[in-house]
Write a protein that holds these residues in place. Structure first.
Motif, PDB file in Angstrom:
ATOM      1  N   PRO B 258       0.983  -1.660   0.580  1.00  0.00           N
ATOM      2  CA  PRO B 258      -0.460   0.181  -0.288  1.00  0.00           C
ATOM      3  C   PRO B 258       1.174   1.596   0.004  1.00  0.00           C
ATOM      4  O   PRO B 258       0.599   2.017   0.726  1.00  0.00           O
ATOM      5  CB  PRO B 258      -1.364  -0.150   1.373  1.00  0.00           C
ATOM      6  N   PRO B 349      -0.572   4.535   3.602  1.00  0.00           N
ATOM      7  CA  PRO B 349      -1.853   5.383   4.020  1.00  0.00           C
ATOM      8  C   PRO B 349      -1.381   6.075   5.378  1.00  0.00           C
ATOM      9  O   PRO B 349      -2.132   6.700   5.963  1.00  0.00           O
ATOM     10  CB  PRO B 349      -3.176   4.008   3.960  1.00  0.00           C
ATOM     11  N   PHE B 405      -2.126  -3.290   7.722  1.00  0.00           N
ATOM     12  CA  PHE B 405      -3.693  -2.822   7.232  1.00  0.00           C
ATOM     13  C   PHE B 405      -4.541  -3.542   7.035  1.00  0.00           C
ATOM     14  O   PHE B 405      -5.936  -3.311   7.012  1.00  0.00           O
ATOM     15  CB  PHE B 405      -2.307  -2.414   5.771  1.00  0.00           C
ATOM     16  N   VAL B 406      -4.447  -4.778   7.049  1.00  0.00           N
ATOM     17  CA  VAL B 406      -5.774  -6.432   7.660  1.00  0.00           C
ATOM     18  C   VAL B 406      -6.458  -5.702   8.942  1.00  0.00           C
ATOM     19  O   VAL B 406      -7.140  -5.774   8.800  1.00  0.00           O
ATOM     20  CB  VAL B 406      -4.941  -7.372   7.022  1.00  0.00           C
ATOM     21  N   LEU B 410      -3.227   0.159  12.321  1.00  0.00           N
ATOM     22  CA  LEU B 410      -2.366   1.617  11.936  1.00  0.00           C
ATOM     23  C   LEU B 410      -1.934   2.592  12.601  1.00  0.00           C
ATOM     24  O   LEU B 410      -2.253   2.658  13.915  1.00  0.00           O
ATOM     25  CB  LEU B 410      -3.477   2.455  10.770  1.00  0.00           C
TER      26      LEU B 410
END
Lengths: 101, 421
Positions: B258, B349, B405-406, B410
């Motif tokens: 990502p 992200p 990210f899963v 974060l």
């Protein structure tokens, strides 16, 4: 400064637009997805070196979203198309390699 | 080209006051041709890749290592950043890894046996609105809880520290306060790369420039080698440390990350008298500035909005940054822009790095440092070396996985760091 061809207003300065990252990412059905698939939808976007299909919004003009092909090495802008219409190939106007490669 | 700060143009205003830097050193690392096989291959010869190789050799005794660099040594973001070093991050995970890095900086010159012009002149982070003040004060308290030196300054304190700053309330973005990290500072970026390269080379690491990785030899989901522009090199382990090109390499290895690659610009003025003895950052108005050792003002701008690999950005971004800089420092109106440049930063992200194992066995990745990787160079190399050598993450990079990210864990440093990361 990019000069971006808004399909409604014509060629305008980049500062009139906001960037919307990769085009053509459809909203999936969260009920039938695994966490991994959901994470991929949320966070993974194309980041190619070359042609990228991307979204822009002409916020200081017509306020409408549209899509275009742009080359991330040369900043050259290729074909432009409206949402919910058929996506052209990046190579439709400019002789380049397959953008998906 | 790698020396972004060292040219004295004709018609330079001001006069030289600080001591001149020594002459550029001769070749510091052994020129070698790539061998057929290595125990470990590091892809990317920037600061983080070189630091990884150095700590693999020094901390883990692994010396049959090659660092492969597509261009020239430290010619990417290592040469293109504004060299700001600090550790006053909001979240515990970030504070821990950046503070580890700052502690390494404090002894790095002795460790490498090489001068880095590391100067702990302090880093000032300005607040310009009520919400900005609240978030900076939150950041200040969070730093205190993590044992990181941090102070809260009033506008008057700021003025005492930086006499040339404008603290008038009658401007678009008035200075309402600031956090200050006295241990923060700057270092000379190219000397950092040379120091690591020399020390790694002295320990037996092969540093090879002008060699591009074009693919990976992966069998049974296990990496066996790298295909390069100079043939295939067999290796047991591979570390990808390629910043803005990480997505490309990950795709070659068959997985997605990502990361979005964006241009981040900076600029430098001609040599001026020393007027600024600390680093001043302002996330709200997108400017960060320090005065380098010889007297040039080094300023960072915001990232361009769009993805790019072009290593250049739009001039309107520079104009926006300079407008903010002039409001803060009216005397800069007499300075000139000597040169602007751009680097391709790898933005995740949550604006935090990714240092972890990958879906491919024995293939490790270190990326996502985005707009603030220089300060992390020693710490990043340290934990990446540990991860590669042991096959498991160090406790400091355990939170910085692709898996977050899963799971949703974060480490959101966007709010705390803004663009001036």
């Amino acid at each position: 400064m990019l000069y971006i061809p808004c399909p409604h207003c014509g060629l305008r300065n980049e500062t009139e637009f906001h960037y919307g990252a990769e085009a053509g990412v459809s909203y999936p059905d969260p009920k039938v997805m695994t966490d991994t698939e959901w994470a991929k939808y949320l966070h993974i976007r194309a980041n190619p070196k070359g042609w990228l299909a991307e979204r822009w919004v002409h916020f200081a003009g017509c306020g409408r979203w549209f899509n275009l092909w742009r080359n991330t090495i040369t900043h050259e802008i290729g074909p432009v198309w409206l949402p919910f219409t058929i996506q052209p190939k990046a190579t439709d106007k400019i002789g380049e390699e397959d953008p998906k490669a | 080209m790698t020396n972004t700060n060292d040219t004295l143009p004709s018609g330079t205003i001001g006069r030289r006051q600080a001591a001149a830097l020594p002459e550029q050193p001769p070749n510091l690392w052994k020129p070698v041709k790539p061998k057929k096989a290595y125990d470990t291959v590091i892809v990317g010869g920037g600061g983080h890749g070189l630091a990884t190789a150095y700590y693999l050799a020094k901390n883990h005794g692994l010396t049959n290592i090659a660092v492969l660099e597509k261009g020239w040594l430290a010619g990417g973001n290592t040469a293109r950043n504004t060299t700001i070093i600090r550790s006053n991050y909001l979240w515990d995970e970030s504070a821990a890894i950046y503070e580890h890095s700052l502690k390494l900086w404090e002894t790095l010159e002795e460790d490498l046996g090489y001068e880095l012009f590391f100067s702990q002149r302090g880093v000032l982070t300005l607040a310009h609105s009520i919400s900005d003040v609240r978030s900076k004060r939150r950041n200040f308290y969070a730093n205190a809880l993590n044992g990181i030196d941090s102070e809260w300054l009033t506008p008057e304190d700021v003025k005492k520290l930086v006499p040339i700053i404008n603290i008038s309330p009658d401007v678009r973005y008035p200075v309402l306060g600031a956090t200050y990290q006295p241990r923060g500072g700057i270092a000379k970026h190219d000397w950092v790369a040379w120091g690591y390269a020399k020390a790694a080379s002295d320990l037996g690491v092969d540093i090879i420039q002008g060699i591009e990785v074009t693919g990976f030899d992966i069998r049974n989901n296990k990496v066996q080698g790298v295909h390069t522009s100079q043939g295939t090199i067999a290796t047991e382990k591979v570390g990808l440390v390629a910043a803005g090109h990480s997505s490309i390499l990950a795709n070659l290895a068959g997985f997605s990350i990502p990361i979005q690659s964006r241009p981040l610009q900076a600029l430098v003025s001609p040599l001026l008298e020393q007027v600024l003895n600390t680093v001043v950052m302002s996330g709200a108005v997108h400017v960060y500035v320090s005065q380098a050792h010889k007297g040039e003002l080094v300023m960072g701008a915001g990232a361009d909005a769009f993805n790019s690999y072009a290593q250049r950005g739009g001039f309107h971004v520079i104009e926006h940054q300079l407008a903010a800089a002039l409001e803060l420092f009216p005397i800069f109106s007499r300075a000139q822009v000597l040169r602007t440049w751009g680097g391709i930063v790898d933005i995740a992200p949550d604006a935090s790095p990714i240092i972890c194992l990958t879906p491919v066995e024995n293939l490790f990745i270190n990326c996502g440092w985005g707009t603030g990787g220089f300060k992390a160079t020693p710490g990043s190399g340290w934990v990446m070396a540990y991860t590669i050598a042991t096959g498991t993450p160090h406790e400091l990079n355990l939170p910085f996985t692709l898996d977050r990210f899963v799971t949703g864990h974060l480490i959101d440093e966007h709010g705390a760091a803004g663009v001036a990361h």
